[in-house]
Motif scaffolding. Structure first.
Motif, mmCIF file in Angstrom:
data_model
loop_
_atom_site.group_PDB
_atom_site.id
_atom_site.type_symbol
_atom_site.label_atom_id
_atom_site.label_comp_id
_atom_site.label_asym_id
_atom_site.label_seq_id
_atom_site.Cartn_x
_atom_site.Cartn_y
_atom_site.Cartn_z
ATOM 1 N N ARG B 197 -10.077 -20.120 40.228
ATOM 2 C CA ARG B 197 -8.754 -20.454 40.762
ATOM 3 C C ARG B 197 -8.582 -20.017 42.211
ATOM 4 O O ARG B 197 -7.864 -20.667 42.971
ATOM 5 C CB ARG B 197 -7.668 -19.880 39.848
ATOM 6 N N SER B 198 -9.246 -18.940 42.629
ATOM 7 C CA SER B 198 -9.130 -18.559 44.045
ATOM 8 C C SER B 198 -10.084 -19.382 44.921
ATOM 9 O O SER B 198 -9.767 -19.646 46.090
ATOM 10 C CB SER B 198 -9.320 -17.053 44.237
ATOM 11 N N ILE B 199 -11.215 -19.815 44.374
ATOM 12 C CA ILE B 199 -12.075 -20.754 45.121
ATOM 13 C C ILE B 199 -11.307 -22.062 45.345
ATOM 14 O O ILE B 199 -11.269 -22.601 46.460
ATOM 15 C CB ILE B 199 -13.404 -21.007 44.367
ATOM 16 N N VAL B 200 -10.658 -22.553 44.288
ATOM 17 C CA VAL B 200 -9.900 -23.806 44.421
ATOM 18 C C VAL B 200 -8.730 -23.626 45.395
ATOM 19 O O VAL B 200 -8.477 -24.484 46.247
ATOM 20 C CB VAL B 200 -9.409 -24.300 43.039
ATOM 21 N N GLY B 201 -8.044 -22.499 45.312
ATOM 22 C CA GLY B 201 -6.941 -22.229 46.238
ATOM 23 C C GLY B 201 -7.408 -22.229 47.691
ATOM 24 O O GLY B 201 -6.683 -22.662 48.596
#
Lengths: 245, 245
Positions: B197-201
């Motif tokens: 989710r932080s890579i996608v963010g």
């Protein structure tokens, strides 16, 4: 007074259908309350037709009279802020004061989605009807041709008050498969109560090889609801498009 | 005692994640209760990893020890009858007594689905993250290559107790667009908490042209969570597959 037309999509899962009823969450009341928050008026939102509890819409049409001076685009943006996540206004326009989204509709297109899989699909449980039996979509596509044209669809309607005639014209009907999904598209000049769902219930009998491919003509002629298949459940049904002159 | 392995899919919307917690509906507890109804045993169902509230699974793997003599196929059918519609057992098999679905996992594949549309989509609101801004998926695809290989992903983890190292190896990462949907696939030998989710963010910042395409290398080197993008919301995330030797 002006007349505003909305094109709407909604996930029918958590609505008790379109029409306002006491103590029920309905699409009509949700829209009327959102508009009231913007204009202060208690408007009457008229839909092109009632959708039942659990039935979805991709292109429902509705209209309402208002004394507000908001442009259609400002209406769309303002009312959207007051709507829950399961309704979306796709388009807004100003129409002639006499426009009536129900009486003036000349064609409607419904889609019914079937998932014929022995396995449950947790993601589609509210968005398609899961049939545990594998269906022969080619037989269903062959059989559906008998519905085309003008017929008395009394065998395919649930009793409903205030209907003068059960004669309707089906302009297009098709059955297609992609993977484990089968979708049935039906466009007609009008629909009787539960007409799409009883047509689909009948096509499923044919797809399961319980009834012969040529049974549709006889069922139409019988003019008896008991001759047709059962009413398919609401979660597979989508109102796709409503057309006007 | 025997060891049974399940491959599961579930709609995470109405679960407070995988792991049992007091007064919460969780996937683990729902499975344990269903198995108890069949075998009478209070088993411990071990998942390959915890999924958070709202996160979905297409191919989660879990195992449990049982003294029941039911065949895996009979287990699948019997437990299925006790499960709600939002969990599905896709496969059941008997595995070596020592098999541990968490410790023995060698690769996991996650998918994150983004819908970049100015319009709400009532049907996808629980199944994709809607980004109101149009994203440049080609820039995101170009930027994501910097994540490939072995790195210290400390900039992409939410603090979580009991982690010895934040070094992981990403074996595959891709960004693809079809229409208004962008999906990000990431396969790695393991994931830190909130890593996908932080890579996608971060990729969303690049897709919006707020950050340059070549920023990923610097963020990795900073080893500081504040340098990366925000944690993307749970509804777009799917655990697709868990692989074993």
């Amino acid at each position: 007074m002006r007349n505003i037309k909305f094109v709407l999509s909604y996930d029918g899962t958590d609505f008790k259908g379109w029409q306002t009823q006491p103590d029920c969450r309905t699409v009509q009341e949700t829209l009327e309350n959102a508009i009231k928050e913007i204009t202060g008026e208690k408007v009457h939102v008229l839909g092109s037709g009632r959708t039942d509890a659990g039935v979805h819409a991709v292109g429902q049409v509705a209209n309402f009279r208002t004394s507000s001076r908001l442009t259609p685009d400002a209406f769309l943006r303002a009312v959207t802020t007051k709507l829950p996540e399961d309704i979306c206004i796709r388009e807004a326009s100003e129409v002639d004061y006499s426009f009536d989204s129900s009486r003036h509709a000349v064609r409607k297109l419904y889609r019914y989605i079937i998932l014929d899989s022995p396995l449950k699909n947790p993601f589609m449980r509210k968005y398609a009807f899961r049939c545990k039996h594998r269906l022969d979509a080619r037989k269903m596509a062959e059989a559906c041709k008998a519905f085309l044209g003008t017929h008395d669809f009394h065998s395919f309607e649930t009793n409903w008050p205030n209907r003068n005639t059960s004669i309707r014209t089906i302009l297009h009907i098709s059955v297609n498969r992609v993977g484990e999904f089968i979708w049935v598209d039906i466009e007609a000049d009008g629909f009787l109560y539960n007409m799409v769902r009883s047509i689909v219930g009948t096509l499923i009998q044919i797809g399961r090889d319980r009834w012969p491919v040529d049974c549709v003509k006889k069922i139409l002629e019988a003019q008896d609801r008991m001759e047709a298949g059962p009413t398919a459940p609401p979660e597979g049904l989508y109102l796709m498009r409503v057309s006007y002159e």
